[in-house]
Design an enzyme around this catalytic site. Structure first.
Site: not given
Lengths: 550, 550
Positions: B190, B363
């Protein structure tokens, strides 16, 4: 009853941009700033927004002058539109005046522009307007101290406090303090960055970051920023000179502003530093700097064309370091990001807002506002230049600084604030609003047109044409169906023939019920077709039935 | 020649959203995630974007299953569209499975959903897929460790490292470390927040901020966040219970997710805390909390309706504290701001992104990525889930962590990366792209339709209808002119009659030159009218000439 001072914002309250404030006392009126706003997302196809000028036009005999605080579009962009309606002198500092002249040339207008320096005072009608130097992201910015028959009003314009500005000229805090000591009736102050805690970054810090990015860099350096940010451009040129690079310039507004600010002495460019882009071609990359427009990722700006391989002189490679020395204006984040991604894809190194101290805002943060409030100590406080969130936050800050909450006035465009030497209150309203400019049209795009554009944008449209006999209403020809923006017609045969069947059936139904009135037939066709299409596609295209009478 | 492992992203590379990755070895294939993307500004009227499924459909016999990493729309939103084309089992953790079931009910689809727990391994075809617990802004998120015949590949899914998560369950760093020790062929990780330095904020810190905003507050508290952020909702409910408030819920997705997560045991709501909104009406404001949808300012969301006085049960007053516990997704800044301003105008106190620690991203930031890279120590590194700027920044971080730059692969959607146990390289491509969903239509809105919608949105359109004799081409009736989204017709008489004159003149001109071919007449009318309008207005409306043949 004694005359009152009226202060009326025609723009810049509950919105960012299109700043314009009217000061009125008896038969005298002055206007501070005349800016444009940017269209919001729903204003499809609109180029820009200007204030509603009705109130100015109605009172044109009273207006003594337009006073400009600085040369940004949201403060001067509407000047040509005002001058088309009323002929009054414009007062501005030199750089601002130069930028207005450029703008008027484009519009082929002439005007009586009077250049003023910070420190000077202009008397006109019953107003005395003093220009006070402030720091901002464009040179030659001023606040205005407006002496009126009921007291002194200060309007800050856009400002920040920079103790180490590039031109060495710190905001004139002393003057604000002197006026504060003598008594200020009201302060109208910029609210743009009041939500941000602390102090704004000094422009000089950006220069230090730039220096770090120039030092030891072997690549070509491409820099973009707002064209009007003269001090930023100066710092780029300083770095170039320091590290022995030549500077080429691309993008019309960048070329114009640079030329103007050099002419007027706002920039100091060492002999031989500037060079035509075409002449730079053969030079080592490590000796080149390109200053370009496109800091907001604007389509067709020079940087955008470089990113998408559409610039005739500049091809981006892995020997480029691109510096975007600007932050994205809210709403432009995605366009900037698109350009950044394309530059990366071409192999460039890209330095943008995530990089520390690569841009400094021109607007004061919370602690700077506190300092200004503590110096000016106004009796009444009117936060301006901001959306509701900014105005209310600014009001809270002012209250914390000891301004009586009853004396803090959150106004709106078109609302009149009436001041005596002791009181202030919101009274009536005057016409105000957004006038949309689209192409050469001013105000001919309104809510009906925008609603249609939105509808067309969402689901496209379908035109149904039939010709019918004017004698007996019988169908002579058609229905012909044309669609745009709805479905890809070549792959939608079934849907097209389904539509024809529905329309024919609707017309036959009208005939069977002896309906011969065109309006009824049209609305029947429209509603039957609309139902059919929504059932089939869950979409609502605009449907336009046209009946030709033969 | 030995078989190679192919990894192909069908979405999520060079873009945010619509994540989908294919793993293929010989006759075996698995798919990781099936997400939607949001339409960009130019995709007028489009509801969502899904990956091009051509490659999956073509290989449907090979596909052993779809593995989902977590329940966000950009990872599960396209599941119904995939299931319409291919029938395969879906593997997901419990909450993710629950959210997929909700979605399939809406689409009236059934599926073979198999629930898996973190720590479990699924063998299917030649793949063994281990589910590894990670932290993210939704509960029950996992990374996948995929054992393939050429080696182990880890795909992180979306993740962060939270050492103090709400459920106490820290990301399974030990497992990543163990796998790293044994040898990992490739890591797909990611990249969303890789540009941000340092570490992400712990979800627990947001709880502390919320606690501060509940403590001593006498107002009604209205909180919005992403509906799927189960831990954030838990913290709001904890605060409510602690300070003796009842909690009402509004907004369909919020109600659905809350109900589901309580049923599945992902939330712990003290008895009697939840209450129907209608029953809360008479209670003191200081005893009320409302959890609502609308954290992105979405038109017609519950918070939006409250702000614009369109919510049937909730009226905003100065006795409300509204907490927007979310950041605006890029592109939504203006819509969120509009809601904030309206809430302020109604007198509410509004707490939003400018407030410290009121939202935590799901994130990982740069230092967390370094930690993961140091544990997993992959031979090959493939940054995923990001635009080019994120992918390249992630690549740079990986290189800094000692990954051989030659082993870092920046791929693109549709590109095939082939792995042996020792090598990796980009080889061919497979069909990929954006399939647009508009209403019930999947893929019927393409570039032609979008181009027309954009044109219509910018300048509107003009339909010109004439009927002409099929025998001699003479004009029988018309021209009739209909315009929409161009100018306000009622105030544009001159322009309308000017248009008629131009069209009539163009048709007469064709007749005089004996031109009787419809296509030529149409294009003459179009170009003459277009020139006329551009000269008059500097606009380019779409012009549609229709000739009825009588």
């Amino acid at each position: 009853m004694a005359e009152k001072l009226k202060i009326i914002a025609l723009g810049g309250l509950n919105e960012i941009g299109k700043n314009m404030t009217v000061y009125e006392y008896g038969g005298h009126m002055i206007v501070v700033d005349a800016g444009i706003g940017f269209p919001d997302d729903e204003m499809y196809g609109v180029d820009m927004v200007i204030p509603d000028l009705t109130y100015l036009v109605k009172n044109k005999e009273k207006i003594r002058g337009i006073f400009l605080t600085h040369g940004h579009e949201d403060h001067i962009g509407a000047v040509p539109y005002v001058l088309r309606e009323i002929n009054v002198p414009i007062y501005a500092t030199r750089l601002t005046a130069g930028l207005v002249r450029l703008k008027l040339e484009e519009h082929r207008l002439k005007a009586d522009i009077r250049t003023v320096e910070a420190g000077q005072t202009i008397q006109t009608g019953c107003f005395k307007v003093e220009f006070i130097h402030v720091n901002h992201s464009i040179a030659d910015s001023v606040a205005l101290a407006i002496r009126t028959p009921v007291g002194l009003v200060i309007q800050t314009g856009d400002f920040k406090i920079d103790t180490t500005p590039i031109d060495g000229d710190v905001i004139d805090l002393t003057r604000f303090g002197e006026l504060g000591k003598r008594g200020v009736l009201a302060l109208l102050s910029d609210s743009t960055n009041v939500e941000k805690p602390g102090y704004s970054l000094s422009e000089r810090k950006v220069g230090e970051s730039l220096d770090g990015l120039f030092k030891d860099c072997q690549k070509r350096i491409i820099v973009t920023t707002f064209a009007s940010n003269v001090h930023r451009l100066q710092q780029v040129i300083n770095c170039a000179a320091k590290y022995g690079r030549k500077v080429g310039v691309t993008g019309r507004s960048m070329e114009n502003v640079l030329k103007l600010s050099i002419e007027l002495g706002y920039m100091d460019v060492p002999e031989g530093t500037l060079m035509d882009l075409t002449r730079m071609k053969g030079m080592p990359k490590s000796k080149q700097v390109i200053i370009t427009t496109g800091s907001q990722g604007e389509a067709m700006s020079a940087l955008y064309r470089m990113a998408f391989s559409g610039h005739r002189q500049v091809e981006i490679t892995n020997e480029d370091r691109v510096i975007i020395s600007a932050s994205a204006i809210p709403g432009n984040e995605k366009t900037v990001s698109r350009v950044v991604n394309e530059l990366y894809c071409k192999g460039a190194e890209v330095i943008y807002s995530e990089y520390p101290e690569i841009h400094a805002s021109g607007h004061a943060c919370q602690e700077e506002h506190k300092l200004m409030l503590s110096l000016i100590k106004p009796k009444f406080f009117v936060p301006v230049h901001g959306e509701q969130r900014h105005l209310q936050t600014h009001a809270r800050v002012a209250a914390e600084m000891g301004i009586n909450p009853k004396n803090i006035i959150i106004s709106d465009i078109g609302r009149v604030i009436e001041f005596s030497s002791k009181s202030a209150k919101l009274t009536g309203t005057v016409p105000s609003g957004k006038v949309l400019v689209d192409g050469t049209g001013v105000g001919d795009v309104g809510s009906v047109v925008l609603r249609d554009r939105k509808h067309l944008a969402q689901d496209g449209m379908i035109v149904v044409v039939v010709s019918m006999s004017s004698e007996d209403g019988s169908l002579i020809s058609g229905p012909d169906i044309v669609s745009r923006g709805f479905v890809y017609v070549k792959e939608a045969d079934d849907l097209m023939s389904g539509m024809k069947a529905v329309v024919t059936d609707a017309i036959d139904g009208c005939a069977a019920r002896n309906i011969s009135d065109w309006a009824t037939i049209k609305s029947t066709v429209k509603s039957r077709l609309s139902d059919y299409l929504y059932r089939k596609t869950k979409r609502n295209p605009m449907i336009l039935p046209v009946i030709m009478e033969i």
